[in-house]
Design an enzyme around this catalytic site. Structure first.
Site, PDB file in Angstrom:
ATOM      1  N   GLU A  31      17.040   7.900  24.849  1.00 48.69           N
ATOM      2  CA  GLU A  31      16.909   8.981  25.823  1.00 48.69           C
ATOM      3  C   GLU A  31      17.676  10.218  25.348  1.00 48.69           C
ATOM      4  OE1 GLU A  31      15.822  11.423  27.847  1.00 48.69           O
ATOM      5  OE2 GLU A  31      15.108   9.651  28.942  1.00 48.69           O
ATOM      6  N   PHE A  35      19.525  11.313  31.637  1.00 44.63           N
ATOM      7  CA  PHE A  35      19.200   9.920  31.888  1.00 44.63           C
ATOM      8  C   PHE A  35      18.565   9.777  33.266  1.00 44.63           C
ATOM      9  CE2 PHE A  35      19.815   5.368  32.352  1.00 44.63           C
ATOM     10  CZ  PHE A  35      19.651   4.908  31.059  1.00 44.63           C
ATOM     11  N   GLY A  36      17.481   9.001  33.323  1.00 41.55           N
ATOM     12  CA  GLY A  36      16.803   8.781  34.596  1.00 41.55           C
ATOM     13  C   GLY A  36      15.412   9.354  34.654  1.00 41.55           C
ATOM     14  N   GLY A  37      15.047  10.213  33.702  1.00 38.03           N
ATOM     15  CA  GLY A  37      13.682  10.714  33.639  1.00 38.03           C
ATOM     16  C   GLY A  37      13.406  11.922  34.509  1.00 38.03           C
ATOM     17  N   THR A  38      12.161  12.374  34.453  1.00 38.48           N
ATOM     18  CA  THR A  38      11.747  13.607  35.125  1.00 38.48           C
ATOM     19  C   THR A  38      11.829  13.492  36.630  1.00 38.48           C
ATOM     20  OG1 THR A  38      10.270  14.204  33.305  1.00 38.48           O
ATOM     21  CG2 THR A  38       9.836  15.233  35.440  1.00 38.48           C
ATOM     22  N   HIS A 452      -0.908   5.297  70.968  1.00 37.30           N
ATOM     23  CA  HIS A 452      -1.288   6.518  71.681  1.00 37.30           C
ATOM     24  C   HIS A 452      -0.046   7.113  72.330  1.00 37.30           C
ATOM     25  CE1 HIS A 452      -3.655   9.331  74.043  1.00 37.30           C
ATOM     26  NE2 HIS A 452      -2.927   8.982  75.093  1.00 37.30           N
TER      27      HIS A 452
END
Length: 475
Positions: A31, A35-38, A452
């Site tokens: 990576e 860290f951890g991505g997008t 409802h």
């Protein structure tokens, strides 16, 4: 060359494949970025943490229709930004520290690329290999090839959420979901927003009815400039940014606008090319994705490569975190159970756009369904149910919401669902569930109670409104 049992390229959903079954394996996680991505750092999570207060602001300004005189007196952008990223950055930091603390995991914080099949090389020249390699290195923002995109004040979704100060005005370039959400964020928090789009249509992947309704609503909320192609960005005399565009129809007309911040939201591209897949003889689709089979095995000349897997944006056209997570579960099982392969179910993939109003969809659009019906000798039935036609819609004085359903007129099988309106990202879930478990439209409607007068009645009524001759409906 360093050998591992498993190499994972990417720390987003790829990081989640490590279950207890991997405890005895020597693992490398590659990576080079946060860290951890997008999704964690620059995508789903922080954008929604901004979108929610923006929605609160929009609803407050709109409350006069309900007899409430609400006022937004100010927005603490630095406080909001720090609240959001203090939480996110801590998760990223702790995730990295946790992986580094494991005796069987090595974290490599460099970019890598193939030099031959099953052999990767880092930026510093180290070569690594493994019997099992998982490619989960995601996607990146796409930058238009025009002058000025590198000027200070020009941002992408990777950087715009960490601005030091809240801008007075923003020009957002693009017409997809990223552009839509950021237009909502900045407008909802009080900035003057202009959206510049190349075509005459926003959200081109969505059903026509939803795209047309959203375009109408967007034009009422911010300055919508359609049919303009970005040609450049310049520094204005007052230090701000001037965006230059020309008519997309070739008429020769020109447009320009000035703002504090320019956001380029013109799409994302998969990171398959950064891996140099040609060096490993890997197949790449016309869209730049790594080619995989239903088991997430990477293909070479159309055949799966033993021990090579991919998941998420690098191989998936969906670019959705919940899809990447599902593919990660597939890979997590298949790597350690090669004799019991599982496939990823991509039949009913829902998505949402967190604008005001929200948008959600699953399955075929009406155009796709009509084409499917023509090819298969079937007929479809379509129902559009306004949110304003049910009791909770009356309470909201709703004028924008639609639940549009598309079904096979012979069987009652739901082919597509498309919603725009309040809380659509939640309202669509029973439809996703019904499609996934094979329920027919009227079974969904009459096989359970619908509270409802909750807003979910709009879904119930839309299901009942589908014209499906001969299907039994229990009143």
């Amino acid at each position: 060359m360093r050998s591992f049992d498993l190499i994972i390229v990417g720390s987003g959903s790829g990081n989640s494949i490590l279950t207890d079954e991997y405890a005895d394996l020597d693992v490398a996680i590659v990576e080079p970025g946060r860290f951890g991505g997008t999704c964690l750092n620059a995508g789903c999570i922080p954008t929604k943490m901004y979108a929610y207060p923006a929605t609160v602001g929009d609803q407050a300004r709109d409350a006069i229709r309900l007899g409430l005189d609400a006022v937004i007196e100010g927005v603490d952008w630095p406080g909001m930004r720090d609240r959001i990223f203090a939480r996110i950055d801590a998760i990223s930091k702790n995730g990295l520290q946790y992986r580094e603390s494991l005796d069987n995991v090595t974290v490599i914080q460099e970019y890598v690329h193939f030099v031959e099949p099953k052999v990767l090389e880092t930026e510093s020249g180290q070569r690594i290999t493994a019997d099992e390699i998982v490619l989960a290195n995601g996607s990146r923002v796409s930058i238009p090839d025009v002058p000025g995109t590198d000027l200070p004040g020009v941002h992408t979704s990777d950087t715009v959420m960490r601005l030091d100060e809240f801008p007075r005005d923003v020009i957002v370039v693009g017409g997809g979901y990223v552009a839509a959400e950021f237009c909502h964020v900045f407008r909802g928090l009080g900035a003057s927003v202009t959206q510049l789009n190349r075509s005459q249509r926003l959200l081109r992947e969505h059903d026509d009815t939803i795209a047309e309704r959203f375009t109408r609503e967007a034009a009422e909320q911010w300055d919508l400039q359609l049919g303009w192609t970005l040609s450049g960005i310049e520094r204005a005399e007052d230090g701000r940014l001037t965006v230059l565009a020309q008519a997309s129809d070739g008429s020769g007309q020109h447009w320009d606008g000035t703002a504090d911040v320019v956001l380029l939201a013109t799409g994302r591209v998969p990171n398959a090319d950064t891996l140099r897949p040609e060096a490993a003889h890997l197949d790449v689709t016309g869209g730049g994705l790594l080619a995989v089979d239903e088991y997430q095995r990477v293909l070479s000349d159309g055949e799966p490569v033993t021990g090579l897997w991919a998941l998420g944006d690098v191989c998936s056209p969906y670019q959705l975190k919940h899809v990447a997570n599902a593919e990660a579960r597939t890979v997590s099982h298949n790597v350690v159970h090669p004799q019991d392969l599982r496939a990823t179910d991509h039949r009913y993939v829902p998505s949402a756009v967190f604008t005001e109003p929200q948008i959600a969809s699953v399955g075929m659009t009406e155009v796709q369904a009509r084409d499917w019906a023509a090819r298969n000798g079937e007929q479809i039935t379509v129902k559009e149910q306004d949110f304003g036609d049910v009791a909770y819609g009356w309470a909201m004085e709703d004028h924008a919401g639609i639940c549009k359903l598309i079904a096979n007129a012979r069987t009652g099988e739901l082919l597509g669902a498309h919603l725009i309106g309040h809380d659509s990202s939640n309202l669509i879930q029973p439809l996703v569930q019904g499609m996934s478990f094979g329920l027919r439209a009227h079974e969904m409607a009459r096989g359970q109670y619908w509270i409802h007068p909750a807003l979910a009645e709009v879904v119930e009524n839309a299901l009942l409104g589908l014209d499906i001759p001969g299907q039994h409906v229990r009143d």
